[in-house]
Design a protein around this motif. Structure first.
Motif, mmCIF file in Angstrom:
data_model
loop_
_atom_site.group_PDB
_atom_site.id
_atom_site.type_symbol
_atom_site.label_atom_id
_atom_site.label_comp_id
_atom_site.label_asym_id
_atom_site.label_seq_id
_atom_site.Cartn_x
_atom_site.Cartn_y
_atom_site.Cartn_z
ATOM 1 N N ASP A 26 26.799 52.721 -6.937
ATOM 2 C CA ASP A 26 26.972 54.111 -6.518
ATOM 3 C C ASP A 26 27.653 54.864 -7.653
ATOM 4 N N GLY A 27 27.458 56.173 -7.669
ATOM 5 C CA GLY A 27 28.075 56.994 -8.715
ATOM 6 C C GLY A 27 29.489 57.427 -8.367
ATOM 7 N N SER A 28 29.916 57.143 -7.137
ATOM 8 C CA SER A 28 31.235 57.569 -6.678
ATOM 9 C C SER A 28 32.163 56.376 -6.484
ATOM 10 N N ALA A 29 33.265 56.375 -7.234
ATOM 11 C CA ALA A 29 34.250 55.289 -7.125
ATOM 12 C C ALA A 29 34.871 55.264 -5.733
ATOM 13 N N GLY A 30 35.073 56.438 -5.143
ATOM 14 C CA GLY A 30 35.651 56.528 -3.805
ATOM 15 C C GLY A 30 34.767 55.867 -2.755
ATOM 16 N N MET A 31 33.467 56.088 -2.887
ATOM 17 C CA MET A 31 32.509 55.469 -1.968
ATOM 18 C C MET A 31 32.482 53.945 -2.158
ATOM 19 N N LEU A 32 32.507 53.510 -3.418
ATOM 20 C CA LEU A 32 32.461 52.070 -3.708
ATOM 21 C C LEU A 32 33.659 51.336 -3.117
ATOM 22 N N GLU A 33 34.802 51.996 -3.141
ATOM 23 C CA GLU A 33 36.013 51.409 -2.578
ATOM 24 C C GLU A 33 35.811 51.117 -1.091
ATOM 25 N N ALA A 82 26.588 70.772 -10.070
ATOM 26 C CA ALA A 82 26.314 69.816 -11.148
ATOM 27 C C ALA A 82 26.795 68.434 -10.714
ATOM 28 N N LEU A 83 26.205 67.415 -11.319
ATOM 29 C CA LEU A 83 26.469 66.040 -10.891
ATOM 30 C C LEU A 83 27.946 65.629 -10.899
ATOM 31 N N PRO A 84 28.710 65.889 -11.980
ATOM 32 C CA PRO A 84 30.117 65.459 -11.965
ATOM 33 C C PRO A 84 30.879 66.043 -10.782
ATOM 34 N N GLU A 85 30.608 67.316 -10.500
ATOM 35 C CA GLU A 85 31.249 68.001 -9.382
ATOM 36 C C GLU A 85 30.821 67.355 -8.055
ATOM 37 N N ARG A 86 29.538 67.041 -7.958
ATOM 38 C CA ARG A 86 29.006 66.418 -6.746
ATOM 39 C C ARG A 86 29.639 65.048 -6.516
ATOM 40 N N LEU A 87 29.795 64.274 -7.582
ATOM 41 C CA LEU A 87 30.413 62.943 -7.453
ATOM 42 C C LEU A 87 31.868 63.066 -7.018
ATOM 43 N N ARG A 88 32.557 64.092 -7.523
ATOM 44 C CA ARG A 88 33.936 64.343 -7.078
ATOM 45 C C ARG A 88 33.974 64.661 -5.580
ATOM 46 N N LEU A 89 32.982 65.443 -5.136
ATOM 47 C CA LEU A 89 32.904 65.764 -3.712
ATOM 48 C C LEU A 89 32.703 64.498 -2.880
ATOM 49 N N TYR A 90 31.849 63.604 -3.370
ATOM 50 C CA TYR A 90 31.621 62.336 -2.661
ATOM 51 C C TYR A 90 32.897 61.489 -2.639
ATOM 52 N N ASP A 91 33.623 61.467 -3.764
ATOM 53 C CA ASP A 91 34.911 60.738 -3.798
ATOM 54 C C ASP A 91 35.826 61.250 -2.693
ATOM 55 N N GLY A 92 35.909 62.572 -2.599
ATOM 56 C CA GLY A 92 36.794 63.184 -1.621
ATOM 57 C C GLY A 92 36.292 63.029 -0.189
ATOM 58 N N TRP A 93 34.979 62.836 -0.055
ATOM 59 C CA TRP A 93 34.349 62.733 1.259
ATOM 60 C C TRP A 93 34.420 61.312 1.817
ATOM 61 N N LEU A 122 17.650 60.245 -2.860
ATOM 62 C CA LEU A 122 16.507 60.869 -3.522
ATOM 63 C C LEU A 122 16.381 62.285 -2.986
ATOM 64 N N GLY A 123 17.010 63.210 -3.694
ATOM 65 C CA GLY A 123 17.009 64.600 -3.242
ATOM 66 C C GLY A 123 17.400 65.523 -4.367
ATOM 67 N N GLU A 124 17.195 66.787 -4.142
ATOM 68 C CA GLU A 124 17.508 67.836 -5.114
ATOM 69 C C GLU A 124 18.927 67.650 -5.667
ATOM 70 N N GLY A 125 19.044 67.557 -6.992
ATOM 71 C CA GLY A 125 20.355 67.463 -7.631
ATOM 72 C C GLY A 125 21.009 66.090 -7.539
ATOM 73 N N GLN A 126 20.292 65.102 -6.977
ATOM 74 C CA GLN A 126 20.866 63.761 -6.910
ATOM 75 C C GLN A 126 20.092 62.829 -7.844
ATOM 76 N N VAL A 127 19.444 61.811 -7.310
ATOM 77 C CA VAL A 127 18.693 60.893 -8.187
ATOM 78 C C VAL A 127 17.333 61.518 -8.517
ATOM 79 N N PRO A 128 17.046 61.730 -9.807
ATOM 80 C CA PRO A 128 15.763 62.349 -10.168
ATOM 81 C C PRO A 128 14.599 61.373 -9.981
#
Length: 240
Positions: free
Chosen positions: A98-105, A25-36, A142-148
């Motif tokens: 971006d949807g990830s604060a970690g990435m934006l930083e 799910a998106l919230p979980e995915r964004l958390r993964l991006y933060d951590g990544w 633009l991919g499955e489970g990301q930007v519709p």
């Protein structure tokens, strides 16, 4: 060409990439991006991820000079890989979301953006007025489970008439259903006179595959596609 998918890719890299592409799910995915975020650029370098380069080169090709004054919006900007490529090609006025604060930083630390905002496209509107940007890029999101694909009109909204949109998606097996939906949506908007397709470039060696199933004909890579559209300068009467 090196054979075997994921060969030479560290297992940790494979796992991190697979995790964000998995159907979470998106919230979980964004958390993964933060951590990544901290390892993202190393990992995509290992993947030989060429989308930022290919997208920037395609947009620069289509874009009439001069570029320095043109306003661009980099959607799902991540750590700023696309901005770096655009900057190398003379684009200087870049905003990013971006949807990830970690990435934006990370993106902020590049110094390449004038403005960076948190925004989950598909869930909320872009933080920009209508017809504001000379070009909008969406590279890799633009991919499955990301930007519709339902977010396309929102991208068009913030683009100036006559402005350009540069979009990419992957052609690997698990993204084919999404890609078909995306291309149907792109085509519908073209039929309605919203924009005109300038380019749809299939690229064989897009990035390294993380599994055998995803690899194109055993090459160890997946393929992808770059699209360039130009927003029609005359709005549709029925839209008004």
């Amino acid at each position: 060409v090196p054979g075997g998918a994921g060969m030479g890719l560290p297992a940790a890299v494979r796992d991190r990439v697979a995790a964000v592409h998995r159907g979470s799910a998106l919230p979980e995915r964004l958390r993964l991006y933060d951590g990544w975020a901290a390892r993202y650029e190393q990992d995509v370098a290992a993947l030989e991820y060429r989308a930022p380069y290919l997208a920037a080169a395609s947009l620069a090709f289509a874009f009439p000079a001069p570029r320095a004054e043109a306003r661009l919006l980099d959607v799902a900007c991540g750590t700023g890989l696309v901005a770096r490529e655009l900057h190398r090609r003379g684009f200087r006025c870049l905003d990013g979301v971006d949807g990830s604060a970690g990435m934006l930083e990370r993106a902020r630390s590049t110094g390449l953006y004038q403005e960076l905002r948190l925004c989950v496209l598909g869930r909320e509107p872009l933080p920009a007025p209508g017809e504001h940007y000379d070009a909008v890029t969406v590279v890799g999101a633009l991919g499955e489970g990301q930007v519709p694909s339902t977010a396309l009109p929102e991208l068009l909204r913030v683009t100036k008439p006559g402005g350009f949109l540069c979009l990419t998606t992957r052609s690997n097996p698990s993204n084919l259903r999404y890609k078909a939906e995306l291309e149907a949506a792109l085509g519908q908007l073209e039929q309605r006179g919203a924009w005109q397709k300038l380019l749809a470039q299939e690229v064989e060696y897009w990035e390294r595959a993380t599994s055998e199933e995803e690899s194109t004909q055993g090459t160890g890579y997946i393929s992808g596609v770059v699209y360039i559209y130009q927003k029609c300068p005359v709005p549709n009467l029925e839209e008004g």
